[in-house]
Design a protein around this motif. Structure first.
Motif, PDB file in Angstrom:
ATOM      1  N   THR A  41      35.302   8.247   1.040  1.00  0.00           N
ATOM      2  CA  THR A  41      35.622   9.185   2.118  1.00  0.00           C
ATOM      3  C   THR A  41      34.362   9.487   2.917  1.00  0.00           C
ATOM      4  N   ALA A  42      34.493   9.415   4.253  1.00  0.00           N
ATOM      5  CA  ALA A  42      33.379   9.737   5.144  1.00  0.00           C
ATOM      6  C   ALA A  42      33.615  11.056   5.875  1.00  0.00           C
ATOM      7  N   SER A  43      34.903  11.432   6.045  1.00  0.00           N
ATOM      8  CA  SER A  43      35.218  12.684   6.728  1.00  0.00           C
ATOM      9  C   SER A  43      36.594  13.178   6.323  1.00  0.00           C
ATOM     10  N   VAL A  44      36.782  14.472   6.505  1.00  0.00           N
ATOM     11  CA  VAL A  44      38.076  15.123   6.341  1.00  0.00           C
ATOM     12  C   VAL A  44      38.479  15.611   7.722  1.00  0.00           C
ATOM     13  N   ARG A  45      39.733  15.373   8.082  1.00  0.00           N
ATOM     14  CA  ARG A  45      40.233  15.815   9.396  1.00  0.00           C
ATOM     15  C   ARG A  45      41.510  16.615   9.204  1.00  0.00           C
ATOM     16  N   VAL A  46      41.577  17.725   9.936  1.00  0.00           N
ATOM     17  CA  VAL A  46      42.725  18.622   9.848  1.00  0.00           C
ATOM     18  C   VAL A  46      43.115  19.042  11.254  1.00  0.00           C
ATOM     19  N   ARG A  47      44.413  18.940  11.564  1.00  0.00           N
ATOM     20  CA  ARG A  47      44.920  19.388  12.873  1.00  0.00           C
ATOM     21  C   ARG A  47      46.107  20.318  12.633  1.00  0.00           C
ATOM     22  N   LEU A  48      46.021  21.534  13.153  1.00  0.00           N
ATOM     23  CA  LEU A  48      47.069  22.541  13.027  1.00  0.00           C
ATOM     24  C   LEU A  48      47.750  22.710  14.377  1.00  0.00           C
ATOM     25  N   THR A  49      49.078  22.560  14.404  1.00  0.00           N
ATOM     26  CA  THR A  49      49.839  22.741  15.636  1.00  0.00           C
ATOM     27  C   THR A  49      50.630  24.036  15.539  1.00  0.00           C
ATOM     28  N   ASN A  50      50.499  24.853  16.557  1.00  0.00           N
ATOM     29  CA  ASN A  50      51.118  26.172  16.616  1.00  0.00           C
ATOM     30  C   ASN A  50      52.191  26.168  17.709  1.00  0.00           C
ATOM     31  N   PRO A  51      53.464  25.935  17.365  1.00  0.00           N
ATOM     32  CA  PRO A  51      54.512  25.848  18.388  1.00  0.00           C
ATOM     33  C   PRO A  51      55.182  27.171  18.710  1.00  0.00           C
ATOM     34  N   ASN A  52      54.573  28.285  18.360  1.00  0.00           N
ATOM     35  CA  ASN A  52      55.217  29.589  18.511  1.00  0.00           C
ATOM     36  C   ASN A  52      55.391  29.984  19.967  1.00  0.00           C
ATOM     37  N   GLY A  53      56.236  30.995  20.195  1.00  0.00           N
ATOM     38  CA  GLY A  53      56.633  31.336  21.546  1.00  0.00           C
ATOM     39  C   GLY A  53      55.705  32.243  22.322  1.00  0.00           C
ATOM     40  N   ALA A  80      46.710  22.077  23.464  1.00  0.00           N
ATOM     41  CA  ALA A  80      46.559  20.963  22.522  1.00  0.00           C
ATOM     42  C   ALA A  80      45.657  21.386  21.368  1.00  0.00           C
ATOM     43  N   PRO A  81      46.125  21.187  20.142  1.00  0.00           N
ATOM     44  CA  PRO A  81      45.327  21.663  19.009  1.00  0.00           C
ATOM     45  C   PRO A  81      44.073  20.831  18.788  1.00  0.00           C
ATOM     46  N   PRO A  82      42.952  21.480  18.518  1.00  0.00           N
ATOM     47  CA  PRO A  82      41.741  20.731  18.187  1.00  0.00           C
ATOM     48  C   PRO A  82      41.851  20.183  16.772  1.00  0.00           C
ATOM     49  N   THR A  83      41.103  19.149  16.490  1.00  0.00           N
ATOM     50  CA  THR A  83      41.035  18.605  15.139  1.00  0.00           C
ATOM     51  C   THR A  83      39.724  19.045  14.520  1.00  0.00           C
ATOM     52  N   VAL A  84      39.806  19.617  13.326  1.00  0.00           N
ATOM     53  CA  VAL A  84      38.605  19.950  12.583  1.00  0.00           C
ATOM     54  C   VAL A  84      38.156  18.667  11.896  1.00  0.00           C
ATOM     55  N   VAL A  85      36.941  18.228  12.190  1.00  0.00           N
ATOM     56  CA  VAL A  85      36.364  17.048  11.545  1.00  0.00           C
ATOM     57  C   VAL A  85      35.202  17.522  10.689  1.00  0.00           C
TER      58      VAL A  85
END
Length: 133
Positions: A41-53, A80-85
């Motif tokens: 593993t070289a990196s962990v990536r996480v993307r959270l999408t918030n579709p709330n009103g 657009a959600p950012p990706t945590v790298v």
């Protein structure tokens, strides 16, 4: 740098569609995921999408690496959600998702995975939800 925020398209293997329960003035609901990354593993990536009103509704995703270093991103409705790298290697990572104490249930989706140096996701599922609020 330890980590960066990017919006580049990548393919994740781990995906969850979930929601955070209603909070109150004393409680901010938090979901917790464990992510175990293999050797290579070289990196962990996480993307959270918030579709709330509500465009005032914010959710925060935080990644904690095996050495205790953290990085976080805010996901807002309609943006657009950012990706945590997180540049790091094999080991156990903790990923938390929380929101302000709004009184309503808030759905979200999260993509998270371990990536090699060619930005290819590790095969199979490396994550599991540990707490669901």
């Amino acid at each position: 740098p330890i980590s960066t925020l990017v919006n580049s398209p990548i393919i994740f293997a781990d995906f969850y569609s979930d929601s955070l329960g209603a909070g109150n003035v004393n409680f901010e609901p938090t979901d917790i995921y464990g992510l175990t990354c293999p050797i290579g593993t070289a990196s962990v990536r996480v993307r959270l999408t918030n579709p709330n009103g509500s465009n005032a509704d914010k959710m925060i995703v935080k990644v904690l690496d095996p050495t205790g270093r953290t990085n976080a991103a805010i996901s807002q409705e309609g943006i657009a959600p950012p990706t945590v790298v997180f540049n790091g290697g094999a080991g156990n990572y903790l990923v938390t998702v929380n929101k302000s104490q709004t009184f309503t249930v808030a759905p979200y989706s999260i993509n998270l995975d371990c990536f090699n140096s060619s930005v290819v996701a590790a095969t199979g599922v490396q994550s599991a939800r540990a707490q669901n609020q």
